[in-house]
Design an enzyme around this catalytic site. Structure first.
Site, mmCIF file in Angstrom:
data_model
loop_
_atom_site.group_PDB
_atom_site.id
_atom_site.type_symbol
_atom_site.label_atom_id
_atom_site.label_comp_id
_atom_site.label_asym_id
_atom_site.label_seq_id
_atom_site.Cartn_x
_atom_site.Cartn_y
_atom_site.Cartn_z
ATOM 1 C CD GLU A 62 -2.901 1.243 2.288
ATOM 2 O OE1 GLU A 62 -3.819 2.079 2.212
ATOM 3 O OE2 GLU A 62 -2.853 0.375 3.177
ATOM 4 C CB CYS A 251 -7.216 3.312 4.069
ATOM 5 S SG CYS A 251 -7.781 2.538 5.602
ATOM 6 C CG ASN A 383 -9.246 -2.089 2.534
ATOM 7 O OD1 ASN A 383 -8.489 -3.023 2.759
ATOM 8 N ND2 ASN A 383 -9.203 -0.959 3.228
ATOM 9 C CD GLU A 384 -9.091 -2.169 7.075
ATOM 10 O OE1 GLU A 384 -9.282 -1.028 7.511
ATOM 11 O OE2 GLU A 384 -8.012 -2.770 7.201
#
Length: 829
Positions: A62, A251, A383-384
């Site tokens: 990331e 994120c 994602n999340e």
């Protein structure tokens, strides 16, 4: 990347008879008996455990901690296209990292290089711009070549003088570049005459000129790929022999605006990551505001990710946004046209990776230099997300579209940002009911949590969705953290039929630009080093084996005892008031009573926040301060009732009530209105690392007084909010420091006995190989150090030590060092 967490019978193994005799022959007898713990490991070599896939362990990249620009992406010029903006970072301007001599300004007008690269520098005759690179400057090494390039425009003609210097003088011969006419790319090559970490690249012009995409690239990149990767970082990643490469986040995948770049949107900069922005000619790629607080150039884009995965022999595993934001933003789009477009973008991505050169996107891949397909087999959506139902309804649309055109592609879902809680449970229920193939789990917890939860996947449904553990770490880069992770990894391997993919996160961190720690590999502009966590990952990833061989080990006696500790009050980016605090022992004895009618002398202040008594309440007034914990009482308290009135006055969150407080790094607290006032949880902190024990959605109202009660009985805790039971838990699961797993390497025939001893005492262990015929010698690789050891640029106390052990037999004894991870490769005859 997430922002936020259990009983077994224990018995001591006793060495007797032949085993004790063997121990006496093979091992020195320690001077102090208390420094030795005795264990047994029994291996059932006649049984077959689950197969371990080649892709079991991988890496997750990331762009956090400047992992891309100034990191893995080899470009040496920072802000090369003058696109930095206050939208990226409040301190940025288009000339960040540049200094100007003479007259130069950054312009955004119709004379720009292209529609995606909108800013350029306009220099008057006799002026220059100088770039300071990353960290301390532009790094060059004596004798190495560096490729300079620039897009320039000078209608009347101009000569650019390009120099590379540091404070001591010239680093390479000056280069002259003749510019005439409209935008054209010009190139030159430097050969460094000496080594420097503090170089400066200067471009001067003798006449009016415009510049864009000012670049300096080392000629020697990883595998000499154009627009390539910094060699030392790429080599450290390749040395892990990863089975997969997950990219580009994290994120940054599902945060920011979901809109397109356009004049109408003001050329929106905080845009969610979209792969089409990152491919094609580098000068035509967009820049964007990174979620982690800086600009990302997209010079390292999807093509480079796919190429890197291929170069290191890893399965590419891209993550695409699901049109539901995560990481604290918690928004879901209802724009049907936008959703359809993103679904089509995902199909186009598969075509870019796998399509023929005659297709639109496969053709672009070929134009970029890779006519062969990249053999994409897995893709993750989302994602999340903290909105599991909203996410899953959109995930189903993506999956249906992909499966309709590409039934051979595995589409991966996720379970939110935590290891447990309402979001996690709801997401997993939806994934099971929806027949999802694989679910991405993320969690960052304390070392104690990892030592306690080795059996996490033992009870998972073998017929249900498989697990992709896409992000995990134990909140620290000390050896104690890596030991806990190693112990946990033995459980991942034991459950290789459920946990199919796993990757530590984050992968990279520039020591001067850190948004998140811990990290696996650290670097600056001239050096890189693997953390102690990297050494554990490397040992496991390069010694996986092909099949688990069932084994059992004895466990460590547990001291037991009740939950003990003082009490505390805290806030996080919030002002709150507390009143009528009382602590009463189970027998009715008053341990603490404070109505703040006088002072707050019973409380110890940590130094964070602004605490004071106001109108008979204990008030913390600093809305910016985080973790302002104040404590009172005796760390030996146990079996008590804590009562307090709490009122949020202002700020982002609610309030925190602590119990079981041993010190400012070890405690429990009830976090009411945490995570931007979206959920409440009980968290346990051990040496500063936190784990979530219970989590529920919920928010705290400003100005309302809440009655809070916490009952501690033994190791059971019950929590009441305004007289109603909110939740309860029993914290009696031991943190087992001795863990093992055994696998078989079918190519070599080796048994690989992997043992983690995460305690300060030697583990003298009787190993029973179940009648297997084995060589008398084993190749042993050990990692061992003090629990607080940390690898740095100049010191690596944790590195692999190899040796030969000559006492192997069907039954033998081995002493595993304190605080160690040991792999024994035993040749089966």
């Amino acid at each position: 990347m997430s922002r936020t967490a259990r009983h077994r019978t224990r018995r001591r193994a006793v060495l007797t008879g032949a085993a004790l005799l063997t121990a006496a022959v093979l091992l020195p007898v320690p001077a102090h008996a208390e420094s030795v713990a005795d264990y047994t490991v029994t291996v059932d070599t006649g049984a077959r455990g689950p197969a371990v896939d080649d892709t079991m362990y991988g890496v997750f990249f990331e762009d956090i901690n400047r992992a891309a620009d100034g990191g893995l992406y080899a470009e040496l010029v920072q802000n090369r296209s003058f696109e930095y903006s206050t939208a990226d970072n409040g301190s940025y301007t288009p000339l960040t990292s540049w200094s100007v001599s003479g007259t130069a300004e950054v312009v955004n007008d119709s004379g720009r290089l292209n529609e995606r690269n909108r800013n350029y520098a306009s220099l008057a005759a006799g002026s220059s711009v100088t770039n300071s690179g990353y960290n301390t400057g532009v790094r060059v090494e004596k004798g190495e070549r560096y490729d300079f390039s620039v897009w320039a425009r000078a209608e009347a003609g101009a000569t650019l003088t390009v120099t590379l210097k540091d404070a001591a003088g010239t680093l390479a011969d000056t280069r002259k570049v003749a510019v005439r006419g409209g935008w054209t790319q010009y190139k030159a090559t430097f050969t460094a005459s000496r080594t420097s970490n503090r170089g400066r690249l200067t471009v001067a012009t003798a006449a009016d000129a415009a510049l864009d995409m000012v670049s300096l690239f080392p000629r020697e990149t990883y595998k000499n790929q154009p627009n390539g990767l910094r060699k030392d970082l790429a080599e450290k990643i390749a040395a892990l022999k990863p089975g997969f490469l997950r990219f580009p986040g994290g994120c940054l995948v599902n945060t920011g605006s979901m809109e397109d770049y356009s004049e109408a949107s003001g050329w929106q900069r905080k845009r969610a990551y979209q792969w089409k922005d990152t491919v094609g000619p580098v000068e035509e790629r967009a820049t964007n505001a990174n979620f982690w607080g800086y600009n990302q150039s997209y010079g390292l884009g999807y093509y480079e990710y796919f190429r890197f995965a291929e170069d290191i022999g890893a399965m590419p595993l891209p993550v695409v946004p699901a049109l539901v934001t995560g990481c604290g933003q918690n928004r879901a789009t209802d724009d049907e046209a936008l959703l359809k477009r993103h679904i089509q973008d995902t199909l186009d991505l598969i075509e870019f990776a796998n399509g023929p050169t005659t297709s639109t996107w496969g053709g672009l891949r070929a134009e970029m230099g890779h006519p062969r397909p990249f053999h994409l087999t897995h893709i993750a959506v989302g994602n999340e997300e903290n909105l599991p139902r909203e996410f899953f309804s959109r995930f189903q649309r993506f999956r249906a579209a992909v499966e309709a055109e590409h039934p051979d592609i595995t589409v991966i879902s996720n379970s939110g940002p935590d290891d447990a809680g309402t979001v996690f449970d709801t997401a997993w229920q939806l994934n099971r009911e929806g027949g999802v193939d694989m679910v991405d789990e993320h969690y960052y917890n304390s070392p104690q949590w990892f030592l306690r939860n080795n059996d996490r996947y033992d009870s998972y449904d073998r017929q249900g969705p498989k697990v992709f553990l896409g992000e995990y770490a134990s909140q620290g880069n000390a050896w104690r953290n890596a030991l806990a992770e190693a112990a946990y990894m033995t459980g991942l391997e034991r459950n290789a039929d459920v946990v199919k993919l796993a990757s530590y996160a984050p992968l990279l961190a520039n020591e001067d630009y850190v948004q998140w720690s811990p990290d696996m590999i650290w670097f600056n502009n001239h050096a890189s080093w693997g953390s102690v966590n990297y050494e554990v990952q490397k040992l496991f990833m390069t010694n996986v084996g092909d099949r688990v061989v069932p084994s059992e080990a004895s466990t460590t006696p547990d001291a037991g005892g009740p939950l003990t500790g003082a009490v505390g009050l805290s806030t996080w980016a919030t002002s709150a008031a507390y009143d009528d605090v009382s602590v009463t022992a189970a027998d009715g004895t008053t341990l603490l009573s404070d109505d703040f009618s006088g002072d707050a002398s019973q409380w110890t202040h940590s130094g964070r926040g602004s605490w004071g008594v106001q109108d008979g309440q204990y008030v913390q007034t600093d809305e910016a301060a985080e973790n302002t914990l104040v404590t009172a009482g005796d760390p030996a308290w146990h079996d008590y009732d804590l009562q307090v009135k709490a009122t949020k006055r202002s700020g982002k969150e609610g309030f925190l009530i602590a119990f079981g407080v041993q010190d400012t790094g070890t405690y429990y607290w009830w976090n009411l209105g945490g995570w931007n006032n979206t959920q409440s949880a009980v968290e346990q902190a051990v040496d500063g690392g936190k784990s979530t024990l219970i989590s529920k959605p919920g928010s705290i109202e400003t100005g309302r007084a809440y009655d809070i009660e916490i009952k501690v009985r033994g190791r059971q805790v019950t929590l009441y909010l305004d007289g109603q039971e909110w939740g309860r838990f029993t914290d009696d699961k031991p943190a087992e420091p001795f863990r093992q797993v055994v696998t078989e390497d079918t190519r070599t025939g080796d048994l690989i006995v992997k043992v983690v001893n995460a305690q300060p005492s030697e583990a003298r262990t009787a190993i029973d190989l179940g009648g297997a015929r084995v060589s008398s010698r084993a190749r042993v690789t050990t990692l061992a150090a003090d629990a607080d050891a940390v690898n740095t640029e100049t010191d690596a106390p944790v590195t692999q030590v190899t040796s030969t052990f000559r006492g192997v037999a069907d039954r033998f004894t081995y002493a595993f060092a304190p605080h160690s991870v040991t792999f024994m490769r035993i040749d089966r005859r």
